[in-house]
Design a protein around this motif. Structure first.
Motif, PDB file in Angstrom:
ATOM      1  N   SER A   1       0.838  -1.300   0.096  1.00 14.88           N
ATOM      2  CA  SER A   1      -0.050   0.062   0.110  1.00 14.88           C
ATOM      3  C   SER A   1       0.846   1.026  -0.023  1.00 14.88           C
ATOM      4  N   SER A   2       0.249   2.464  -0.193  1.00 14.45           N
ATOM      5  CA  SER A   2       1.128   3.676  -0.344  1.00 14.45           C
ATOM      6  C   SER A   2       1.513   3.936   0.917  1.00 14.45           C
ATOM      7  N   THR A   3       0.667   3.629   2.071  1.00  5.44           N
ATOM      8  CA  THR A   3       1.057   3.874   3.630  1.00  5.44           C
ATOM      9  C   THR A   3       2.266   2.915   3.997  1.00  5.44           C
ATOM     10  N   THR A   4       2.450   1.872   3.442  1.00  8.48           N
ATOM     11  CA  THR A   4       3.515   1.023   3.785  1.00  8.48           C
ATOM     12  C   THR A   4       4.665   1.495   3.195  1.00  8.48           C
ATOM     13  N   ILE A   5       4.797   1.879   1.892  1.00 11.45           N
ATOM     14  CA  ILE A   5       5.840   2.530   1.280  1.00 11.45           C
ATOM     15  C   ILE A   5       6.319   3.596   1.730  1.00 11.45           C
ATOM     16  N   TYR A   6       5.520   4.643   2.093  1.00 11.87           N
ATOM     17  CA  TYR A   6       5.799   5.654   2.721  1.00 11.87           C
ATOM     18  C   TYR A   6       6.394   5.239   4.376  1.00 11.87           C
ATOM     19  N   ASP A   7       6.050   4.453   4.969  1.00 10.55           N
ATOM     20  CA  ASP A   7       6.350   3.876   6.368  1.00 10.55           C
ATOM     21  C   ASP A   7       7.907   3.184   6.197  1.00 10.55           C
ATOM     22  N   MET A   8       8.102   2.628   4.935  1.00  9.25           N
ATOM     23  CA  MET A   8       9.408   1.904   4.731  1.00  9.25           C
ATOM     24  C   MET A   8      10.363   2.969   4.423  1.00  9.25           C
ATOM     25  N   LEU A   9       9.938   4.150   4.179  1.00 11.69           N
ATOM     26  CA  LEU A   9      10.957   5.108   3.706  1.00 11.69           C
ATOM     27  C   LEU A   9      11.330   6.068   4.975  1.00 11.69           C
ATOM     28  N   ASP A  10      10.396   5.914   6.028  1.00  7.37           N
ATOM     29  CA  ASP A  10      10.368   6.651   7.226  1.00  7.37           C
ATOM     30  C   ASP A  10      11.385   6.090   8.248  1.00  7.37           C
ATOM     31  N   ARG A  11      12.505   6.587   8.507  1.00  7.40           N
ATOM     32  CA  ARG A  11      13.471   6.096   9.505  1.00  7.40           C
ATOM     33  C   ARG A  11      12.959   5.981  10.810  1.00  7.40           C
ATOM     34  N   ARG A  12      11.844   6.686  11.296  1.00  8.16           N
ATOM     35  CA  ARG A  12      11.139   6.649  12.566  1.00  8.16           C
ATOM     36  C   ARG A  12      10.167   5.443  12.529  1.00  8.16           C
ATOM     37  N   SER A  13       9.971   4.946  11.526  1.00  5.75           N
ATOM     38  CA  SER A  13       8.868   3.826  11.407  1.00  5.75           C
ATOM     39  C   SER A  13       9.480   2.375  11.719  1.00  5.75           C
ATOM     40  N   LYS A  14       8.675   1.729  12.331  1.00  7.66           N
ATOM     41  CA  LYS A  14       9.031   0.368  12.548  1.00  7.66           C
ATOM     42  C   LYS A  14       8.970  -0.424  11.428  1.00  7.66           C
ATOM     43  N   ARG A  15       8.302   0.047  10.425  1.00  3.68           N
ATOM     44  CA  ARG A  15       8.516  -0.619   9.090  1.00  3.68           C
ATOM     45  C   ARG A  15       9.740  -0.088   8.107  1.00  3.68           C
ATOM     46  N   TYR A  16      10.461   0.823   8.667  1.00  3.07           N
ATOM     47  CA  TYR A  16      11.575   1.371   7.889  1.00  3.07           C
ATOM     48  C   TYR A  16      12.450   0.150   7.200  1.00  3.07           C
ATOM     49  N   ASP A  17      12.756   0.449   5.972  1.00  2.77           N
ATOM     50  CA  ASP A  17      13.563  -0.489   5.164  1.00  2.77           C
ATOM     51  C   ASP A  17      14.558   0.093   4.265  1.00  2.77           C
ATOM     52  N   PRO A  18      15.662   0.298   4.876  1.00  2.00           N
ATOM     53  CA  PRO A  18      16.909   1.249   3.925  1.00  2.00           C
ATOM     54  C   PRO A  18      17.094   0.541   2.689  1.00  2.00           C
ATOM     55  N   THR A  19      16.678  -1.002   2.253  1.00  2.00           N
ATOM     56  CA  THR A  19      16.788  -1.131   1.037  1.00  2.00           C
ATOM     57  C   THR A  19      15.966  -0.706   0.030  1.00  2.00           C
ATOM     58  N   PHE A  20      14.842  -0.187   0.568  1.00  4.05           N
ATOM     59  CA  PHE A  20      13.618   0.275  -0.155  1.00  4.05           C
ATOM     60  C   PHE A  20      14.012   1.642  -1.212  1.00  4.05           C
ATOM     61  N   PRO A  21      13.853   1.608  -2.485  1.00  2.36           N
ATOM     62  CA  PRO A  21      14.286   2.800  -2.996  1.00  2.36           C
ATOM     63  C   PRO A  21      13.655   4.206  -2.812  1.00  2.36           C
ATOM     64  N   VAL A  22      14.499   5.093  -2.682  1.00  2.00           N
ATOM     65  CA  VAL A  22      13.977   6.361  -2.424  1.00  2.00           C
ATOM     66  C   VAL A  22      13.510   7.027  -3.654  1.00  2.00           C
ATOM     67  N   GLN A  23      12.266   7.769  -3.251  1.00  2.00           N
ATOM     68  CA  GLN A  23      11.501   8.542  -4.289  1.00  2.00           C
ATOM     69  C   GLN A  23      12.392   9.682  -4.852  1.00  2.00           C
ATOM     70  N   VAL A  24      12.265  10.268  -6.108  1.00  2.00           N
ATOM     71  CA  VAL A  24      12.910  11.253  -6.798  1.00  2.00           C
ATOM     72  C   VAL A  24      11.921  12.423  -6.857  1.00  2.00           C
TER      73      VAL A  24
END
Length: 86
Positions: free
Chosen positions: A36-59
């Motif tokens: 989901s879009s929420t999960t994607i943005y959570d994966m990009l948020d360093r403060r989130s429990k779902r944070y994934d440093p391997t997920f591509p960062v948006q441009v």
């Protein structure tokens, strides 16, 4: 002056054309990843429990418009497929 015919060899090497990366809007990233879009943005948020440093960062393309590089998203998906076998 020589005329060209079918037997005359020509330099057929074309100038190098830069590869332009294809950009994916969030809707397509959601579609390709199944997230989901929420999960994607959570994966990009360093403060989130779902944070994934391997997920591509948006441009950031413009004010209010972001996209992801298609090859980076594809590489991330491929890495998840490889991880499942380990």
């Amino acid at each position: 002056m020589k005329s060209l015919n079918a037997n005359t060899q020509q330099n057929t090497s074309a100038p190098s054309i830069p590869q332009i990366p294809r950009m994916l809007p969030l809707k397509q990233v959601v579609h390709y990843t199944g997230l989901s879009s929420t999960t994607i943005y959570d994966m990009l948020d360093r403060r989130s429990k779902r944070y994934d440093p391997t997920f591509p960062v948006q441009v950031k393309l413009s004010k209010g418009r972001v996209a992801w590089v298609e090859s980076e998203v594809a590489d991330w998906i491929e890495s998840k497929m490889v991880d499942r076998t380990h």
